[in-house]
Design a protein around this motif. Structure first.
Motif, PDB file in Angstrom:
ATOM      1  N   THR A 193     -33.636 -10.609  51.017  1.00 21.37           N
ATOM      2  CA  THR A 193     -35.099 -10.605  51.121  1.00 21.37           C
ATOM      3  C   THR A 193     -35.698 -11.705  50.261  1.00 21.37           C
ATOM      4  OG1 THR A 193     -35.105  -8.222  51.537  1.00 21.37           O
ATOM      5  CG2 THR A 193     -37.173  -9.212  50.796  1.00 21.37           C
ATOM      6  N   ARG A 194     -35.160 -11.849  49.036  1.00 23.73           N
ATOM      7  CA  ARG A 194     -35.677 -12.887  48.146  1.00 23.73           C
ATOM      8  C   ARG A 194     -35.425 -14.268  48.739  1.00 23.73           C
ATOM      9  NH1 ARG A 194     -33.852 -16.275  44.262  1.00 23.73           N
ATOM     10  NH2 ARG A 194     -35.250 -16.705  42.494  1.00 23.73           N
ATOM     11  N   SER A 195     -34.225 -14.486  49.324  1.00 21.46           N
ATOM     12  CA  SER A 195     -33.908 -15.786  49.935  1.00 21.46           C
ATOM     13  C   SER A 195     -34.859 -16.083  51.092  1.00 21.46           C
ATOM     14  CB  SER A 195     -32.472 -15.788  50.429  1.00 21.46           C
ATOM     15  OG  SER A 195     -31.579 -15.636  49.351  1.00 21.46           O
ATOM     16  N   GLN A 196     -35.144 -15.039  51.889  1.00 23.03           N
ATOM     17  CA  GLN A 196     -36.059 -15.217  53.003  1.00 23.03           C
ATOM     18  C   GLN A 196     -37.470 -15.572  52.526  1.00 23.03           C
ATOM     19  OE1 GLN A 196     -35.754 -11.535  55.115  1.00 23.03           O
ATOM     20  NE2 GLN A 196     -33.730 -12.017  56.011  1.00 23.03           N
ATOM     21  N   LEU A 197     -37.895 -14.890  51.453  1.00 22.69           N
ATOM     22  CA  LEU A 197     -39.237 -15.168  50.937  1.00 22.69           C
ATOM     23  C   LEU A 197     -39.299 -16.560  50.307  1.00 22.69           C
ATOM     24  CD1 LEU A 197     -40.151 -11.698  49.347  1.00 22.69           C
ATOM     25  CD2 LEU A 197     -41.027 -12.689  51.472  1.00 22.69           C
ATOM     26  N   VAL A 198     -38.212 -16.946  49.610  1.00 27.30           N
ATOM     27  CA  VAL A 198     -38.183 -18.290  49.038  1.00 27.30           C
ATOM     28  C   VAL A 198     -38.211 -19.339  50.158  1.00 27.30           C
ATOM     29  CG1 VAL A 198     -36.767 -19.936  47.762  1.00 27.30           C
ATOM     30  CG2 VAL A 198     -37.039 -17.596  46.914  1.00 27.30           C
ATOM     31  N   HIS A 199     -37.457 -19.085  51.256  1.00 19.64           N
ATOM     32  CA  HIS A 199     -37.454 -20.007  52.399  1.00 19.64           C
ATOM     33  C   HIS A 199     -38.835 -20.065  53.028  1.00 19.64           C
ATOM     34  CE1 HIS A 199     -36.791 -21.339  56.579  1.00 19.64           C
ATOM     35  NE2 HIS A 199     -35.791 -22.079  56.037  1.00 19.64           N
ATOM     36  N   THR A 200     -39.494 -18.905  53.163  1.00 20.33           N
ATOM     37  CA  THR A 200     -40.853 -18.885  53.708  1.00 20.33           C
ATOM     38  C   THR A 200     -41.794 -19.690  52.823  1.00 20.33           C
ATOM     39  OG1 THR A 200     -40.510 -16.714  54.704  1.00 20.33           O
ATOM     40  CG2 THR A 200     -42.796 -17.387  54.328  1.00 20.33           C
ATOM     41  N   LEU A 201     -41.608 -19.497  51.482  1.00 20.08           N
ATOM     42  CA  LEU A 201     -42.477 -20.181  50.529  1.00 20.08           C
ATOM     43  C   LEU A 201     -42.291 -21.688  50.578  1.00 20.08           C
ATOM     44  CD1 LEU A 201     -44.467 -20.030  48.097  1.00 20.08           C
ATOM     45  CD2 LEU A 201     -42.445 -19.789  46.617  1.00 20.08           C
ATOM     46  N   THR A 202     -41.065 -22.147  50.782  1.00 19.84           N
ATOM     47  CA  THR A 202     -40.780 -23.590  50.665  1.00 19.84           C
ATOM     48  C   THR A 202     -40.764 -24.331  52.008  1.00 19.84           C
ATOM     49  OG1 THR A 202     -38.409 -23.084  50.714  1.00 19.84           O
ATOM     50  CG2 THR A 202     -39.473 -23.256  48.547  1.00 19.84           C
ATOM     51  N   HIS A 203     -40.570 -23.644  53.115  1.00 19.06           N
ATOM     52  CA  HIS A 203     -40.410 -24.345  54.387  1.00 19.06           C
ATOM     53  C   HIS A 203     -41.463 -24.005  55.447  1.00 19.06           C
ATOM     54  CE1 HIS A 203     -36.362 -24.621  52.550  1.00 19.06           C
ATOM     55  NE2 HIS A 203     -36.255 -25.788  53.257  1.00 19.06           N
ATOM     56  N   MET A 204     -42.131 -22.896  55.316  1.00 19.51           N
ATOM     57  CA  MET A 204     -43.091 -22.514  56.349  1.00 19.51           C
ATOM     58  C   MET A 204     -44.366 -23.347  56.229  1.00 19.51           C
ATOM     59  SD  MET A 204     -44.581 -18.732  57.283  1.00 19.51           S
ATOM     60  CE  MET A 204     -42.980 -18.182  57.844  1.00 19.51           C
ATOM     61  N   PRO A 205     -44.858 -23.882  57.361  1.00 20.58           N
ATOM     62  CA  PRO A 205     -46.116 -24.657  57.322  1.00 20.58           C
ATOM     63  C   PRO A 205     -47.268 -23.791  56.853  1.00 20.58           C
ATOM     64  CG  PRO A 205     -44.925 -25.012  59.375  1.00 20.58           C
ATOM     65  CD  PRO A 205     -44.234 -23.892  58.690  1.00 20.58           C
ATOM     66  N   ASP A 206     -48.266 -24.472  56.295  1.00 17.04           N
ATOM     67  CA  ASP A 206     -49.395 -23.747  55.712  1.00 17.04           C
ATOM     68  C   ASP A 206     -50.093 -22.883  56.757  1.00 17.04           C
ATOM     69  OD1 ASP A 206     -48.761 -24.941  53.379  1.00 17.04           O
ATOM     70  OD2 ASP A 206     -50.371 -26.437  53.436  1.00 17.04           O
ATOM     71  N   ALA A 207     -50.289 -23.418  57.969  1.00 18.55           N
ATOM     72  CA  ALA A 207     -51.011 -22.659  58.991  1.00 18.55           C
ATOM     73  C   ALA A 207     -50.245 -21.397  59.361  1.00 18.55           C
ATOM     74  CB  ALA A 207     -51.216 -23.530  60.225  1.00 18.55           C
ATOM     75  N   GLN A 208     -48.914 -21.529  59.447  1.00 14.68           N
ATOM     76  CA  GLN A 208     -48.085 -20.365  59.797  1.00 14.68           C
ATOM     77  C   GLN A 208     -47.982 -19.390  58.632  1.00 14.68           C
ATOM     78  OE1 GLN A 208     -44.249 -21.485  61.286  1.00 14.68           O
ATOM     79  NE2 GLN A 208     -43.625 -19.389  61.725  1.00 14.68           N
ATOM     80  N   LEU A 209     -47.950 -19.971  57.381  1.00 10.28           N
ATOM     81  CA  LEU A 209     -47.870 -19.124  56.182  1.00 10.28           C
ATOM     82  C   LEU A 209     -49.108 -18.253  56.035  1.00 10.28           C
ATOM     83  CD1 LEU A 209     -46.273 -18.411  53.604  1.00 10.28           C
ATOM     84  CD2 LEU A 209     -47.483 -20.266  52.447  1.00 10.28           C
ATOM     85  N   ALA A 210     -50.251 -18.832  56.435  1.00 11.73           N
ATOM     86  CA  ALA A 210     -51.505 -18.092  56.291  1.00 11.73           C
ATOM     87  C   ALA A 210     -51.543 -16.875  57.198  1.00 11.73           C
ATOM     88  CB  ALA A 210     -52.674 -19.021  56.591  1.00 11.73           C
ATOM     89  N   THR A 211     -50.814 -16.943  58.318  1.00 18.37           N
ATOM     90  CA  THR A 211     -50.832 -15.814  59.260  1.00 18.37           C
ATOM     91  C   THR A 211     -49.612 -14.897  59.108  1.00 18.37           C
ATOM     92  OG1 THR A 211     -49.710 -17.174  60.923  1.00 18.37           O
ATOM     93  CG2 THR A 211     -52.125 -17.165  60.953  1.00 18.37           C
ATOM     94  N   ALA A 212     -48.738 -15.199  58.124  1.00 17.37           N
ATOM     95  CA  ALA A 212     -47.510 -14.411  57.941  1.00 17.37           C
ATOM     96  C   ALA A 212     -47.617 -13.386  56.805  1.00 17.37           C
ATOM     97  CB  ALA A 212     -46.344 -15.339  57.674  1.00 17.37           C
ATOM     98  N   VAL A 213     -48.834 -13.106  56.394  1.00 20.08           N
ATOM     99  CA  VAL A 213     -49.041 -12.189  55.255  1.00 20.08           C
ATOM    100  C   VAL A 213     -48.471 -10.801  55.547  1.00 20.08           C
ATOM    101  CG1 VAL A 213     -50.796 -11.035  53.865  1.00 20.08           C
ATOM    102  CG2 VAL A 213     -51.070 -13.441  54.461  1.00 20.08           C
ATOM    103  N   GLU A 214     -48.690 -10.340  56.765  1.00 23.41           N
ATOM    104  CA  GLU A 214     -48.212  -8.985  57.091  1.00 23.41           C
ATOM    105  C   GLU A 214     -46.690  -8.922  57.068  1.00 23.41           C
ATOM    106  OE1 GLU A 214     -48.617  -5.659  60.663  1.00 23.41           O
ATOM    107  OE2 GLU A 214     -49.849  -7.485  60.703  1.00 23.41           O
ATOM    108  N   GLU A 215     -46.046  -9.961  57.596  1.00 19.06           N
ATOM    109  CA  GLU A 215     -44.582 -10.013  57.582  1.00 19.06           C
ATOM    110  C   GLU A 215     -44.050 -10.068  56.160  1.00 19.06           C
ATOM    111  OE1 GLU A 215     -40.943 -12.942  59.066  1.00 19.06           O
ATOM    112  OE2 GLU A 215     -43.026 -13.379  59.655  1.00 19.06           O
ATOM    113  N   ILE A 216     -44.737 -10.888  55.354  1.00 17.53           N
ATOM    114  CA  ILE A 216     -44.323 -10.986  53.940  1.00 17.53           C
ATOM    115  C   ILE A 216     -44.484  -9.642  53.245  1.00 17.53           C
ATOM    116  CG2 ILE A 216     -44.886 -12.046  51.734  1.00 17.53           C
ATOM    117  CD1 ILE A 216     -45.681 -14.594  53.310  1.00 17.53           C
TER     118      ILE A 216
END
Length: 438
Positions: free
Chosen positions: A193-216
């Motif tokens: 889970t931590r690796s996935q969150l770190v990957h989301t934090l470092t590789h996910m585009p800002d527009a996609q990150l903004a809409t991924a709050v529920e998944e996070i």
């Protein structure tokens, strides 16, 4: 003058028997000769002594009288006008008869004694010899039977305890394996889970990150749901699995009755700790509960109990083995045990009340009931006969405290605890007196 037999009457009697006038007295050599002849004839005829006679050097007369005052043979002249005049005298024949009779009595007593000795040898000793082997054999059988019963009981107890320890060990091992598997899986899940969150934090585009709050949030909630690991008693071996009342009793008896029995001969009450509700004897060995009118206010001392009727002993124990005995007499309310030196002394709260805090372990007697008290928990004790004394045995190496009855060495209660500081003997009395016995 007192005589065993008056010389004049004896001589006159002998003369009368030989036809002489009754008024004649032995006042000369003729009278003496007649008396001597009569006595000699009588003695010889009676066979009391031989015809060979000794004569008085001073009067040249036969020594046919005995002076009991000087314990010697004399003649009639010695008794009448000589050196033994006025002494207690008796005819030699009478004296010899008396001695012979005494010898006869002695010989008869010796004969009876010899018969008793012979009877003792032939009957009593012979009977004892016959019974000896039977009694010795019976005694050996008794010893062997008792030891066999003890050995059998110990073997059964050994088997039971080893099986109990084995079961407890297996239980703890199973718990440890379960915990290890659970938390290993949790660790893996958490790492993923931590690796996935770190990957989301470092590789996910800002527009996609903004809409991924529920998944996070779902991933975070899953991680938090794993909980926190904690150490519990279930992960430890229960020390009670090796506890045995039988072994404790045998161990305590071996120490108390063995040749290396311990004692605390110098134990006294520490007068600095004695409550104003109590009085302390001059020898510092007896505590007495005081009625209200007899109480006084002692000088303030930080070591003194001021509300509860408590006192501590003078001996600090943090090694070795110690035992001591308290005479509780007819006291209807008392406590005996141990406590840490850090136990509270002031106030009427449980912190200063023996047995009602985590720093004291006591045996309590109140209203006819006995109980073991520690941390405000009372364990009722079944005491068949009220003891007049209570013994305490503290074995520091095994961290064991035993309360026992001194006369029989019967264990009343025992407790094993990881004592982490030096212990002091602790007491309380609310009726009559208790005394330290040495």
């Amino acid at each position: 003058m007192e005589f065993e037999e008056p010389i004049f009457s004896v001589l006159n009697g002998n003369l009368q028997q030989n036809g002489a006038p009754s008024e004649a007295t032995p006042t000369g050599s003729n009278a003496a000769a007649r008396a001597t002849t009569a006595a000699s004839t009588s003695d010889t005829e009676s066979g009391i002594f031989s015809s060979e006679s000794e004569f008085c050097v001073e009067h040249n007369s036969e020594l046919d009288w005995f002076c009991t005052s000087d314990q010697k043979l004399i003649c009639s002249h010695c008794a009448i006008v000589g050196s033994c005049c006025g002494h207690s005298v008796t005819p030699l024949a009478t004296r010899v008869t008396l001695v012979r009779n005494n010898l006869v009595d002695v010989c008869e007593k010796m004969q009876l004694q010899a018969l008793r000795i012979e009877r003792f040898i032939s009957h009593t000793l012979t009977t004892k010899e016959r019974l000896l082997q039977t009694e010795a054999s019976r005694a050996r059988e008794k010893v062997l039977a008792q030891l066999s019963a003890v050995r059998e009981a110990l073997e059964e107890e050994e088997q039971r305890l080893l099986e109990e320890v084995q079961r407890e060990e297996e239980r703890v091992e199973e718990c440890l394996l379960t915990q290890r598997a659970h938390w290993s899986q949790a660790l893996t899940s958490l790492s993923q889970t931590r690796s996935q969150l770190v990957h989301t934090l470092t590789h996910m585009p800002d527009a996609q990150l903004a809409t991924a709050v529920e998944e996070i949030a779902e991933r975070v909630e899953k991680a938090e749901g794993l909980g926190e690991p904690c150490d519990t008693d279930q992960l430890n071996l229960n020390p009670g699995c090796s506890d045995s009342k039988l072994l404790r009793g045998l161990w305590a008896s071996a120490i108390l009755l063995g040749p290396t029995a311990y004692g605390s001969a110098n134990l006294k009450f520490d007068e600095r700790t004695v409550s104003p509700l109590l009085s302390l004897s001059d020898d510092l060995c007896t505590l007495t509960f005081l009625p209200k009118k007899s109480r006084q206010s002692p000088l303030y001392d930080p070591a003194r109990f001021d509300c509860w009727p408590n006192a501590l002993g003078s001996l600090s124990m943090s090694s070795g083995t110690h035992n001591w005995v308290i005479d509780v007499g007819q006291s209807g309310a008392f406590k005996v045990g141990v406590c840490y030196a850090s136990v509270a002394r002031k106030g009427n709260g449980n912190d200063a009340r023996l047995g009602y805090n985590s720093q004291s372990w006591v045996l309590s007697h109140y209203d006819g009931d006995f109980s073991f008290c520690h941390a405000a928990k009372n364990v009722p004790l079944q005491v068949v006969k009220r003891p007049r004394s209570i013994g305490l045995l503290l074995d520091w190496p095994s961290q064991t405290l035993v309360f026992y009855e001194p006369d029989s060495s019967a264990v009343l209660h025992s407790v094993t605890h990881a004592f982490n500081a030096p212990l002091l003997p602790a007491y309380a009395v609310a009726d009559r007196s208790i005394t330290i016995k040495h």
